[in-house]
Design a protein around this motif. Structure first.
Motif, PDB file in Angstrom:
ATOM      1  N   GLY A   1      38.485  44.873  45.223  1.00  0.00           N
ATOM      2  CA  GLY A   1      39.318  44.383  46.328  1.00  0.00           C
ATOM      3  C   GLY A   1      39.505  42.879  46.255  1.00  0.00           C
ATOM      4  O   GLY A   1      40.621  42.360  46.355  1.00  0.00           O
TER       5      GLY A   1
ATOM      6  N   ILE B   1      47.807  47.975  47.714  1.00  0.00           N
ATOM      7  CA  ILE B   1      46.345  47.841  47.801  1.00  0.00           C
ATOM      8  C   ILE B   1      45.722  49.217  48.061  1.00  0.00           C
ATOM      9  O   ILE B   1      44.723  49.599  47.439  1.00  0.00           O
ATOM     10  CB  ILE B   1      45.952  46.898  48.970  1.00  0.00           C
ATOM     11  CG1 ILE B   1      46.766  45.612  48.951  1.00  0.00           C
ATOM     12  CG2 ILE B   1      44.456  46.608  48.952  1.00  0.00           C
ATOM     13  CD1 ILE B   1      46.485  44.705  47.821  1.00  0.00           C
TER      14      ILE B   1
ATOM     15  N   TYR C   1      39.738  42.601  49.654  1.00  0.00           N
ATOM     16  CA  TYR C   1      41.047  41.972  49.441  1.00  0.00           C
ATOM     17  C   TYR C   1      41.244  40.799  50.406  1.00  0.00           C
ATOM     18  O   TYR C   1      41.704  39.724  50.034  1.00  0.00           O
ATOM     19  CB  TYR C   1      42.160  43.004  49.617  1.00  0.00           C
ATOM     20  CG  TYR C   1      43.541  42.444  49.453  1.00  0.00           C
ATOM     21  CD1 TYR C   1      43.979  41.991  48.214  1.00  0.00           C
ATOM     22  CD2 TYR C   1      44.398  42.348  50.539  1.00  0.00           C
ATOM     23  CE1 TYR C   1      45.249  41.460  48.060  1.00  0.00           C
ATOM     24  CE2 TYR C   1      45.672  41.814  50.394  1.00  0.00           C
ATOM     25  CZ  TYR C   1      46.098  41.379  49.155  1.00  0.00           C
ATOM     26  OH  TYR C   1      47.347  40.847  49.019  1.00  0.00           O
TER      27      TYR C   1
ATOM     28  N   ALA D   1      43.107  40.282  45.113  1.00  0.00           N
ATOM     29  CA  ALA D   1      43.634  39.074  45.742  1.00  0.00           C
ATOM     30  C   ALA D   1      43.673  37.925  44.742  1.00  0.00           C
ATOM     31  O   ALA D   1      44.614  37.131  44.722  1.00  0.00           O
ATOM     32  CB  ALA D   1      42.780  38.699  46.950  1.00  0.00           C
TER      33      ALA D   1
END
Lengths: 268, 274
Positions: free
Chosen positions: B80, B13, B166, B84
């Motif tokens: 972000g 990430i 995220y 996910a």
């Protein structure tokens, strides 16, 4: 002061590093740092051996671009070219910061051509990337995203800026000598008007109910209460907090205040 | 379908964040703007999540080759969130193309608005005003402190937004789109931004009239005797509002508006009324 070829190229590279999107110093390091005449002027000053004077001139050239905004793919002015080549010219000609602003202004207008050119030509690389996407060639896409557009950008930035710096500085000395009286005054007037564009573009981008009322409040804080901008920013944060909390209450509780929030956008 | 759950590590990430931070606009263009920037930032993610399935791999690349444009720091919350969502999707969860595109296209406008207002409209002019006032004295601390504050404030903001995105994306997008938190942030940012812009307009737009009206023996300076009495700064205010009117109500291009400002300055300056 005469400017050598090497110095002119170095100034061109400073212009390239500040251009929006160059990855060397991150996006922020380009548009928010080296693109600003305050910083660019100082760097040019270092290259030409007088950082202090470069800083003074860069600070002056920065004034019309203080609220410069690039949003949605547009850049209506080019503070980068004004800050680099403008400072170089001003240092070479030994002019006052005020006169530097006026010789930098036309550069800030011309520079937008470089922006339009690169934004247009870069479309080619996206189409090439589309073809690579069909094959699932991710490495090729990443290559196309960085190498060709940045080589193009380097060429588009360094060549004009270096040429303008090298050949322009002598011509400018002659122009400045003749640029007195009304022509100089006109450039000063235009320089004073230009910050309005960045500010208005920011206001348009906000485009929310109440914008003009808050704008007026900020204006009055400065002209009548003589507060510095940083104090207005703190006051603004406090007002914004209460406004947000209050306007987020159920409708019944703010019946009295509702009119304030609705009736402003019509005017402009 | 996947026997082992594919998981993105924190390193993945963070790496995507830095790739985005440095390269988001490396191939900025009129047609797709930040599209290839997003693909570039996601390179290792796409390889990790879809590397074993060629069809899904190509589909993922194409999914992010679509038009995308937002303010890259605060708006970094969107890539972000999408990280996910892609992670869920790669593990066979029912996250559709429409859901991912919907989050991207639905949020990029609002977050560009918040981000640009706070970054280019508020923070940058404040820091610049500070840096210019020091720098104009010939003090090199002006540009230096400006630069350090800019990086010192914006990088943490961008990092937090990306990581928060995220996190939010893992909680489910209903939460993001449903709540009125985004609305409140927009309201607050717009309010503060507008106030600061008012202050900037007063400080930096400089227009005054040197005209003098002569009526017999009486000489009247227009600026001090008329405009300043009416409302301090009425000319800068009028110019700013006129500019906004041309941009917003008349839908003129920024370059056209600038041309008009130049003409106003040239004519006014030549006639001695500005």
């Amino acid at each position: 002061m005469t400017i050598s070829t090497g110095q002119a190229v170095a100034i061109g590279i400073v212009y390239y590093l500040g251009n929006i999107g160059t990855p060397w110093l991150s996006l922020l390091g380009s548009i928010s740092v080296v693109y600003k005449p305050l910083v660019a002027g100082t760097l040019v000053g270092f290259i030409l051996g007088d950082p202090v004077q470069g800083c003074i001139i860069g600070a002056a050239i920065n004034l019309p671009y203080v609220a410069f905004i690039s949003a949605g793919g547009t850049a209506p002015q080019d503070p980068g070219l004004a800050g680099t080549v403008g400072t170089a010219w001003a240092l070479a000609a030994g002019v006052s910061p005020a006169a530097a602003v006026t010789i930098a202004l036309p550069l800030g207008l011309l520079g937008t051509m470089i922006w339009v050119l690169h934004m247009t030509l870069d479309v080619t690389f996206v189409h090439m990337a589309d073809k690579a996407a069909e094959r699932g060639d991710l490495d090729k896409i990443c290559f196309l995203h960085v190498v060709p557009p940045q080589l193009l950008m380097f060429f588009l930035c360094v060549v004009p800026a270096a040429v303008a710096t090298y050949f322009g500085s002598e011509a400018v000395q002659g122009i400045i000598a003749n640029l007195t009286g009304t022509p100089l005054h006109i450039l000063e007037v235009i320089g004073g008007l230009l910050p309005a564009l960045g500010i208005a573009m920011n206001l348009r981008a906000i485009g929310r109910p109440g914008t003009l009322l808050f704008f007026m409040a900020g204006f009055v804080f400065v002209v009548y209460l003589k507060l510095p901008v940083i104090a207005v920013a703190v006051l603004g944060a406090v007002i914004a907090y209460f406004y947000t909390v209050l306007s987020n209450q159920p409708p019944a509780e703010i019946a009295g205040a509702a009119g304030v929030a609705d009736d402003d956008e019509e005017d402009f | 379908m996947a026997e082992k759950r594919k998981k993105l590590s924190k390193g993945d990430i963070v790496r995507a964040f830095w790739r985005w931070t440095f390269f988001s606009h490396a191939n900025y263009n009129y047609e797709r703007l930040e599209a290839t920037g997003l693909v570039f930032a996601y390179k290792h993610i796409i390889k990790k999540l879809y590397g074993d399935d060629e069809e899904a791999y190509i589909a993922a690349i194409k999914r992010h080759m679509q038009f995308f444009n937002t303010e890259p720091h605060v708006g970094g919350i969107i890539p972000g969130i999408v990280l996910a969502m892609e992670e869920e999707r790669a593990n066979g969860e029912p996250v559709t193309d429409e859901a991912i595109n919907g989050v991207k296209t639905g949020l990029m406008g609002p977050f560009a608005g918040i981000g640009d207002t706070l970054w280019q409209g508020t923070l940058t002019p404040i820091l610049l005003a500070f840096g210019i006032s020091i720098g104009s004295q010939g003090n090199l601390l002006g540009p230096l402190v400006y630069t350090l504050l800019m990086f010192g404030i914006m990088f943490p903001v961008a990092y937090l937004c990306w990581m928060k995105g995220y996190e939010l994306g893992k909680d489910g997008i209903e939460k993001i789109l449903g709540g009125n938190q985004i609305k409140m942030i927009i309201t607050g940012a717009s309010c503060m931004g507008a106030i600061v812009l008012g202050a900037l307009s007063a400080q930096f737009v400089s227009v005054k009239s040197p005209a003098v009206i002569v009526l017999g023996a009486l000489q009247m300076e227009v600026q001090t005797a008329v405009f300043d009495k009416l409302f301090l700064g009425i000319l800068p205010l009028a110019v700013t509002l006129l500019t906004l009117y041309m941009l917003k109500n008349r839908q003129m291009k920024a370059t056209t508006v600038m041309g008009i400002l130049i003409i106003i300055g040239a004519v006014g300056g030549a006639l001695g009324i500005l």
